[in-house]
Design an enzyme around this catalytic site. Structure first.
Site, PDB file in Angstrom:
ATOM      1  N   GLY A  24      32.638  20.843  61.847  1.00 29.89           N
ATOM      2  CA  GLY A  24      31.426  19.673  61.564  1.00 29.89           C
ATOM      3  C   GLY A  24      31.764  19.438  60.127  1.00 29.89           C
ATOM      4  N   GLY A  25      30.777  18.494  59.571  1.00 31.56           N
ATOM      5  CA  GLY A  25      30.921  17.943  58.378  1.00 31.56           C
ATOM      6  C   GLY A  25      30.710  18.880  57.298  1.00 31.56           C
ATOM      7  CG  MET A  26      27.707  22.074  55.506  1.00 35.55           C
ATOM      8  SD  MET A  26      26.030  22.531  55.746  1.00 35.55           S
ATOM      9  CE  MET A  26      25.759  23.247  53.932  1.00 35.55           C
ATOM     10  CB  VAL A  29      31.801  27.449  63.982  1.00 37.06           C
ATOM     11  CG1 VAL A  29      31.250  28.990  64.771  1.00 37.06           C
ATOM     12  CG2 VAL A  29      30.592  26.954  63.380  1.00 37.06           C
ATOM     13  CE  LYS A  44      27.882  25.714  59.804  1.00 39.14           C
ATOM     14  NZ  LYS A  44      26.476  25.040  60.097  1.00 39.14           N
ATOM     15  CG  ASP A 130      22.117  17.318  63.953  1.00 42.30           C
ATOM     16  OD1 ASP A 130      21.880  16.389  64.517  1.00 42.30           O
ATOM     17  OD2 ASP A 130      22.883  17.814  63.821  1.00 42.30           O
TER      18      ASP A 130
END
Length: 260
Positions: A24-26, A29, A44, A130
């Protein structure tokens, strides 16, 4: 595990990274092996290293670790090794909700279980921000999990370090509430998650998101100003009562949504 461990790039302390399962953007995983206790876990790893990103990452882990619920993955450890910040948690082997079609009854059961997990988070003063099909998982045994608290926010901060995103649009566009679409961070509360859960249920039952437009800005305007097409026009198996529940969850005015 032994084969992966031969490559030093797969080693993170006592974890052996086996497969990349999501990005993802952050963060990324991985399915990983915990060599200390001998089990498969999810690890993660934060992609960025700015102080703001690290602080958000740590707060995600802290909030998720406070949540003890059968439908929320357990956080085992938060750490840093050679500048790589990571969170180790339950590995959920399964699919995101919506990856494979489910009968209406099973869809409702899954969303019900996710709603119970969401209510537990709300009871602890945490807003998810989210909620969407991708963040609801069903494992191989049929158990449901609400995942990814990366955008979560505490209503009552436990310390003076609470992070705010005033005026920022936070969440996934297709499932965000009108107040999120407007960037009204002060107006976002537990009922914003209920809107997103309603939009998630709409998508699963209709086979498409509530609003389909040409671009992100048009979608955000539609969320604020328009009603989605009637749910039963896409799925005749949906009862009028169920359609009413979804519409009530997705009311534009937070005061007209369910209180919990």
């Amino acid at each position: 595990v032994q084969e992966a461990a031969r490559d030093e790039r797969n080693l993170l302390g006592h974890y052996v990274l086996l497969d990349l399962v999501g990005k993802g953007g952050m963060g990324s995983v991985y399915r990983a092996w915990d060599d200390t206790v001998g089990r498969i876990v999810a690890v993660k790893i934060l992609l960025e290293s700015s102080s703001d990103s690290v602080e958000r990452f740590i707060r995600e882990a802290q909030m998720a670790a406070r949540l003890r619920h059968p439908a929320i993955a357990t956080v085992y450890e938060v750490g840093e090794i050679e500048g790589r910040h990571y969170i180790a948690m339950d590995f959920i082997e399964g699919d995101s909700l919506g990856q494979r079609p489910l009968p209406v009854g099973r869809t409702l059961e899954a969303v019900r279980d996710a709603a119970r997990a969401l209510q537990h988070a709300h009871d602890q003063g945490i807003i998810h921000r989210d909620v969407k099909p991708r963040n609801i998982m069903i494992d191989r045994k049929g158990a449901v999990y609400l995942t990814d608290f990366g955008l979560a926010k505490e209503v009552v901060p436990s310390s003076s370090t609470q992070l705010t995103m005033s005026g920022a649009v936070v969440g996934t566009v297709e499932y965000m509430s009108p107040e999120q679409a407007r960037g009204d961070s002060r107006g976002v509360d537990f009922r914003s998650d209920l809107f997103s859960l309603g939009a998630t249920l709409y998508t699963l039952l209709a086979g498409r998101p509530p609003f389909r437009t040409e671009n992100v800005m048009d979608t955000m305007r539609a969320i604020v100003d328009r009603k989605p097409p009637p749910l039963r026009s896409f799925n005749s198996a949906v009862s009028p009562e169920l359609e009413a529940v979804v519409e009530h969850s997705m009311a534009k005015d937070t005061a007209k949504r369910f209180p919990s």
